[in-house]
Design a protein around this motif. Structure first.
Motif, PDB file in Angstrom:
ATOM      1  N   ALA A  42       0.834  -1.206   0.000  1.00 39.55           N
ATOM      2  CA  ALA A  42       0.000   0.000   0.000  1.00 39.55           C
ATOM      3  C   ALA A  42       0.867   1.253   0.000  1.00 39.55           C
ATOM      4  N   GLN A  43       1.939   1.266   0.764  1.00 38.65           N
ATOM      5  CA  GLN A  43       2.830   2.423   0.777  1.00 38.65           C
ATOM      6  C   GLN A  43       3.515   2.595  -0.577  1.00 38.65           C
ATOM      7  N   ALA A  44       3.944   1.499  -1.185  1.00 42.35           N
ATOM      8  CA  ALA A  44       4.585   1.579  -2.502  1.00 42.35           C
ATOM      9  C   ALA A  44       3.593   2.087  -3.559  1.00 42.35           C
ATOM     10  N   ILE A  45       2.348   1.669  -3.454  1.00 47.21           N
ATOM     11  CA  ILE A  45       1.320   2.135  -4.387  1.00 47.21           C
ATOM     12  C   ILE A  45       1.071   3.627  -4.184  1.00 47.21           C
ATOM     13  N   ARG A  46       1.051   4.084  -2.924  1.00 43.27           N
ATOM     14  CA  ARG A  46       0.890   5.519  -2.661  1.00 43.27           C
ATOM     15  C   ARG A  46       2.062   6.309  -3.227  1.00 43.27           C
ATOM     16  N   LEU A  47       3.263   5.775  -3.157  1.00 40.38           N
ATOM     17  CA  LEU A  47       4.435   6.429  -3.735  1.00 40.38           C
ATOM     18  C   LEU A  47       4.250   6.568  -5.251  1.00 40.38           C
ATOM     19  N   TYR A  48       3.784   5.507  -5.904  1.00 41.69           N
ATOM     20  CA  TYR A  48       3.480   5.528  -7.338  1.00 41.69           C
ATOM     21  C   TYR A  48       2.469   6.618  -7.650  1.00 41.69           C
ATOM     22  N   LYS A  49       1.418   6.718  -6.833  1.00 45.29           N
ATOM     23  CA  LYS A  49       0.364   7.688  -7.081  1.00 45.29           C
ATOM     24  C   LYS A  49       0.809   9.119  -6.775  1.00 45.29           C
ATOM     25  N   ASN A  50       1.858   9.309  -5.974  1.00 46.78           N
ATOM     26  CA  ASN A  50       2.398  10.640  -5.692  1.00 46.78           C
ATOM     27  C   ASN A  50       2.908  11.327  -6.948  1.00 46.78           C
ATOM     28  N   CYS A  51       3.343  10.552  -7.916  1.00 46.10           N
ATOM     29  CA  CYS A  51       3.879  11.136  -9.161  1.00 46.10           C
ATOM     30  C   CYS A  51       3.184  10.493 -10.358  1.00 46.10           C
ATOM     31  N   ILE A  52       1.864  10.352 -10.259  1.00 50.30           N
ATOM     32  CA  ILE A  52       1.125   9.545 -11.223  1.00 50.30           C
ATOM     33  C   ILE A  52       1.162  10.093 -12.643  1.00 50.30           C
ATOM     34  N   SER A  53       1.098  11.403 -12.827  1.00 50.86           N
ATOM     35  CA  SER A  53       1.149  11.936 -14.197  1.00 50.86           C
ATOM     36  C   SER A  53       2.464  11.559 -14.861  1.00 50.86           C
ATOM     37  N   TRP A  54       3.548  11.713 -14.133  1.00 46.36           N
ATOM     38  CA  TRP A  54       4.873  11.344 -14.646  1.00 46.36           C
ATOM     39  C   TRP A  54       4.933   9.834 -14.906  1.00 46.36           C
ATOM     40  N   ALA A  55       4.451   9.047 -13.956  1.00 47.31           N
ATOM     41  CA  ALA A  55       4.514   7.584 -14.078  1.00 47.31           C
ATOM     42  C   ALA A  55       3.722   7.096 -15.290  1.00 47.31           C
TER      43      ALA A  55
END
Length: 189
Positions: free
Chosen positions: A42-55
């Motif tokens: 869940a924390q790793a997914i939140r990290l992904y979503k922190n920069c979602i446009s870039w990702a």
């Protein structure tokens, strides 16, 4: 695989070996270091979503990468949906909801219990129709990437069509934005 079980070593190895399209660099330290601190999927997914446009623009991590370290169910519990066909489900439990290769229709709007209005990010050919609750003062923010489309209550959506952006168009974050530590513990993200 439950929410606390994930392939941390595999994810860090992917981050270390991935070359970012527009910069020719690997994952920056501002996200590499917090990735090491993640204790749960869940924390790793939140990290992904922190920069979602870039990702999403970079297509990193890919759908396959995401599924390699967390189950489809764990991803969905955390607001990331992969190859899902929806039939009117209510999607409003996360600030950031990501749809990769999804189809069908959803409903959304203000989540009264959490006091949030979700932002919708569609990529990888997602094609969703969205029904938005009556009474919202502002439209739901939506970003579209890589052949994605959205329909439904279009007047109640604020759509940013990024389908034609290239990696060079996606300039990334400013130094000031990079100095802010990513949010890992906000369960509503």
């Amino acid at each position: 695989m439950n929410n606390s079980e994930w392939q941390k070593d595999k994810v860090i190895k992917m981050a270390d070996t991935r070359i970012i399209n527009y910069s020719g660099k690997s994952l920056c330290e501002n996200y590499r270091n917090p990735l090491e601190r993640c204790e749960t999927a869940a924390q790793a997914i939140r990290l992904y979503k922190n920069c979602i446009s870039w990702a999403l623009q970079e297509r990193y991590p890919t759908k396959e990468d995401l599924l390699a370290f967390a189950s489809k169910e764990t991803l969905a519990e955390n607001g990331v949906y992969i190859d899902t066909t929806f039939d009117g489900e209510r999607i409003d439990s996360h600030i950031c909801c990501v749809f990769l290769g999804c189809k069908g229709w959803i409903s959304t709007g203000l989540n009264l219990d959490k006091a949030i209005i979700p932002m919708l990010y569609l990529s990888e050919g997602s094609d969703l129709k969205v029904k938005v609750n009556e009474g919202l003062l502002h439209p739901i923010p939506v970003e579209l990437y890589y052949g994605s489309r959205i329909g439904g209550n279009r007047k109640r959506l604020s759509i940013k069509d990024c389908n034609h952006l290239t990696a060079k168009d996606n300039i990334g974050f400013s130094e000031e934005e990079l100095s802010v530590d990513p949010e890992l513990n906000n369960e509503d993200l």
